[in-house]
Design a protein around this motif. Structure first.
Motif, mmCIF file in Angstrom:
data_model
loop_
_atom_site.group_PDB
_atom_site.id
_atom_site.type_symbol
_atom_site.label_atom_id
_atom_site.label_comp_id
_atom_site.label_asym_id
_atom_site.label_seq_id
_atom_site.Cartn_x
_atom_site.Cartn_y
_atom_site.Cartn_z
ATOM 1 N N GLU A 51 34.744 34.254 44.645
ATOM 2 C CA GLU A 51 34.508 34.417 43.288
ATOM 3 C C GLU A 51 34.296 35.901 42.869
ATOM 4 O O GLU A 51 34.710 36.127 41.857
ATOM 5 N N ALA A 52 33.822 36.860 43.752
ATOM 6 C CA ALA A 52 33.907 38.243 43.498
ATOM 7 C C ALA A 52 35.341 38.606 43.395
ATOM 8 O O ALA A 52 35.557 39.530 42.406
ATOM 9 N N PHE A 53 36.336 38.256 44.102
ATOM 10 C CA PHE A 53 37.618 38.865 43.737
ATOM 11 C C PHE A 53 38.218 38.157 42.526
ATOM 12 O O PHE A 53 39.061 38.922 41.979
ATOM 13 N N LYS A 54 38.041 36.970 42.426
ATOM 14 C CA LYS A 54 38.297 36.187 40.922
ATOM 15 C C LYS A 54 38.029 37.465 39.808
ATOM 16 O O LYS A 54 38.738 37.728 39.115
ATOM 17 N N LYS A 55 36.757 37.733 39.790
ATOM 18 C CA LYS A 55 36.132 38.795 38.638
ATOM 19 C C LYS A 55 36.951 40.128 38.639
ATOM 20 O O LYS A 55 37.346 40.761 37.796
ATOM 21 N N GLN A 56 37.235 40.477 39.897
ATOM 22 C CA GLN A 56 37.633 41.697 40.109
ATOM 23 C C GLN A 56 39.308 41.616 39.468
ATOM 24 O O GLN A 56 39.620 42.362 38.568
ATOM 25 N N PHE A 57 40.075 40.593 39.809
ATOM 26 C CA PHE A 57 41.364 40.396 39.571
ATOM 27 C C PHE A 57 41.680 40.086 37.891
ATOM 28 O O PHE A 57 42.290 40.966 37.178
ATOM 29 N N TYR A 58 40.669 39.217 37.489
ATOM 30 C CA TYR A 58 40.879 38.686 36.010
ATOM 31 C C TYR A 58 40.289 39.734 34.988
ATOM 32 O O TYR A 58 40.602 39.753 33.951
ATOM 33 N N HIS A 59 39.267 40.618 35.542
ATOM 34 C CA HIS A 59 38.712 41.438 34.424
ATOM 35 C C HIS A 59 38.928 42.911 34.672
ATOM 36 O O HIS A 59 38.239 43.825 33.984
ATOM 37 N N GLU A 60 39.733 43.343 35.956
ATOM 38 C CA GLU A 60 40.074 44.706 36.100
ATOM 39 C C GLU A 60 41.539 44.859 36.319
ATOM 40 O O GLU A 60 42.109 45.446 35.730
ATOM 41 N N GLU A 61 41.872 44.161 37.387
ATOM 42 C CA GLU A 61 43.536 44.454 37.529
ATOM 43 C C GLU A 61 44.298 44.157 36.686
ATOM 44 O O GLU A 61 45.122 44.883 36.456
ATOM 45 N N LEU A 62 44.109 42.655 36.177
ATOM 46 C CA LEU A 62 45.099 42.326 34.732
ATOM 47 C C LEU A 62 44.978 43.458 33.736
ATOM 48 O O LEU A 62 46.003 43.605 33.141
ATOM 49 N N PHE A 63 43.895 43.943 33.433
ATOM 50 C CA PHE A 63 43.656 44.821 32.283
ATOM 51 C C PHE A 63 44.300 46.376 32.352
ATOM 52 O O PHE A 63 44.361 46.974 31.452
ATOM 53 N N LYS A 64 44.937 46.437 33.625
ATOM 54 C CA LYS A 64 45.401 47.751 33.916
ATOM 55 C C LYS A 64 46.793 47.925 33.454
ATOM 56 O O LYS A 64 47.730 48.812 33.333
ATOM 57 N N LYS A 65 47.462 46.497 33.311
ATOM 58 C CA LYS A 65 48.820 46.470 32.865
ATOM 59 C C LYS A 65 48.893 45.689 31.384
ATOM 60 O O LYS A 65 48.116 45.154 30.954
ATOM 61 N N PRO A 66 50.019 46.029 30.683
ATOM 62 C CA PRO A 66 50.156 45.432 29.532
ATOM 63 C C PRO A 66 50.559 44.002 29.362
ATOM 64 O O PRO A 66 51.048 43.616 30.369
#
Length: 556
Positions: free
Chosen positions: A256-271
């Protein structure tokens, strides 16, 4: 042409191209065309009205009204219909024309059709040519599938939606030719991948978005034809495996912690690309591939000319329709397959030239206002006529419906076979109970016995979960509804080292739906070149959205 919607009262525009499209597919009876009037509802209200007739996910225990055996049905036992199991309904002895009735020109058509609905036997579920898959909706040619819908030629699929030629997948949404995937959305030809979205030809990938031809990638976005990448950075096989181990996604809290990291941080680094439109000419909408002349449509594949439609595949000349597979010349239809010249109808499979009909199959054709027909022709309200009688009577009925204001309108939601909250309309146009009842729609009450408190404490790590969990009653952490873990599901989690889900299948489905944008289009500038683009990303949303040209330049 501008007018106010008769449903929501919002203004909407009818384009000349819309009117030209209606003129191009005008229904013909006895060699005479009968013009289709312009819509009285906006696009969303028309879509909502159709979706209210489709129950994809709710199934119930009840008895066949003919042979009396226990069956699984999309119709709850309190529904006032005659429902037959598949064996009884498909038997030649089940002839729906025996319930035929004369048309009464002193009454509205819809009122007469509603009477027919309460007499004619209905098929218990939309499951065809499948084995051990009765707990599904709109399932064809599949085996050992459970609580899934819109699946074809699949095997061992659990809790999933819109799958084709897939094997051993759980909790997936829009997946084609995939094997042993979990929580994947909009994926094609993927193998043993988890939490991937908008990806193709990927193997052993975890939490990847818009990746193509990748293997052994973790937390990556927008990669092409690479192997052993960790958060978009290359590494050796040994480094990759060591990095992945650190996250221990078999532990529920870690996942659950990684889901938040990926969907709210990693994805937003890219267009993000403005729309997923691939190998297509002249199109607007989203998730459109290998098609042409598509206007404001969603989930369209290999289609020539469609407007204001959802879920259209291998089709031509489709207007205001939902879920058309191999269809041609269709208007205001939902759930049609291998059919042509279908108007204002619900579930027409292997048929042609139908108007205002429901649940017709097997080369039924030239029928008006009919229900549950197989291999029939020249019927009106299920009553058999000669060709000459049919062609003389239908024009009179159409003229009558013009006077009553019914001609050109799909069945109103009040005539749906399901409660509004059972239907697909609730997913895309959600309403609360009081709103549903205030509009005069049917509301299906939930069974309170499905909301028992959970007494069992699920271990955080899958390695600590005993086999006895399959006997436990669990409660969804979102809605409180009970659910269970079945044996083959547990085996999958143990082999894939994934934790036991804490949400029920319905809430997990809603979570996957939320990963897709709403089916609405907006105008906003490309965040790179400034060109105006049409996209499902509202202007106020924080994502960086690129036009197709800029997006491809950044990826390749």
């Amino acid at each position: 042409m501008n007018q106010l919607c008769g449903g929501c009262s919002a203004p909407f525009e009818i384009l000349e191209a819309d009117l030209a499209g209606l003129a191009a597919i005008t229904p013909v009876v006895a060699g005479k065309e009968y013009a289709l009037p312009s819509p009285t509802l906006c696009t969303d209200c028309r879509q909502q009205r159709r979706l209210a007739f489709r129950n994809e996910r709710k199934v119930y225990h009840r008895s066949c009204d003919f042979c009396k055996k226990a069956i699984i049905s999309v119709y709850s036992p309190d529904k006032p219909y005659v429902v037959y199991c598949s064996e009884c309904w498909w038997d030649d002895a089940c002839d729906a024309t025996q319930y035929g009735q004369d048309f009464d020109f002193s009454r509205p058509f819809f009122e007469q059709f509603a009477e027919l609905v309460h007499k004619v036997p209905l098929l218990s579920n939309m499951v065809f040519n499948s084995v051990n898959s009765e707990y599904n909706g709109f399932c064809s040619g599949s085996k050992d599938c459970y609580l899934s819908s819109r699946i074809g030629d699949c095997e061992n699929i659990l809790y999933s939606y819109l799958g084709l030629s897939a094997l051993g997948c759980i909790d997936c949404f829009d997946f084609f030719h995939c094997q042993y995937c979990y929580e994947c959305v909009d994926c094609w030809n993927c193998y043993n991948s988890k939490f991937c979205q908008l990806s193709r030809n990927c193997t052993d990938c975890v939490f990847c978005y818009d990746c193509i031809g990748c293997k052994n990638c973790f937390g990556c976005v927008g990669l092409r034809n690479v192997e052993y990448y960790f958060f978009n950075k290359p590494c050796t096989k040994e480094e990759y495996e060591e990095n992945v181990k650190k996250y221990n996604l078999g532990n529920y809290a870690n996942l659950e912690a990684f889901k938040k990291q990926f969907y709210h941080e990693e994805l937003f680094k890219k267009p993000f690309r403005s729309a997923v439109i691939i190998n297509t000419e002249n199109a607007s909408g989203n998730y459109i591939s290998q098609s042409k002349d598509i206007y404001r449509c969603f989930d369209v594949e290999k289609t020539d000319t469609a407007r204001h439609s959802w879920g259209v595949e291998y089709a031509k000349d489709i207007y205001d329709c939902s879920f058309i597979y191999y269809g041609e010349h269709c208007y205001e239809n939902i759930s049609n397959s291998k059919s042509a010249n279908i108007y204002f109808s619900f579930v027409a499979i292997g048929v042609h030239d139908l108007l205002y009909s429901m649940l017709c199959f097997n080369n039924t054709h030239d029928c008006f206002g009919c229900l549950s027909l197989k291999k029939q022709q020249y019927c009106i309200l299920n009553k058999q006529y000669s060709k000459e009688e049919y062609e003389a009577l239908v024009p009179r009925i159409i003229e009558h419906m013009k006077k009553t204001g019914e001609w050109g309108e799909f069945f109103s939601i009040q005539f749906s076979l399901f409660g509004y909250n059972e239907s697909l309309a609730q997913e895309y146009f959600p309403l609360k109970k009081d709103q549903i009842l205030a509009k005069g729609y049917r509301y299906q009450e939930e069974d309170v016995r499905q909301y028992l408190p959970q007494k069992y404490q699920i271990p955080l790590d899958i390695r600590d979960v005993p086999g006895s969990i399959i006997s436990e009653i669990l409660s969804c952490i979102d809605c409180g509804k009970n659910y269970k873990i079945i044996a083959r599901e547990l085996e999958f989690y143990q082999q894939a080292v994934l934790p036991i889900p804490r949400k029920c299948p319905d809430c997990r489905h809603r979570s996957r739906m939320s990963l897709r944008n709403p089916r609405k289009l907006y105008q906003r500038p490309c965040d790179r070149c400034g060109m105006n683009i049409e996209t499902t990303y509202a202007p106020e949303r924080p994502e960086k959205v690129y036009c197709e040209k800029c997006y491809l330049e950044g990826v390749y």
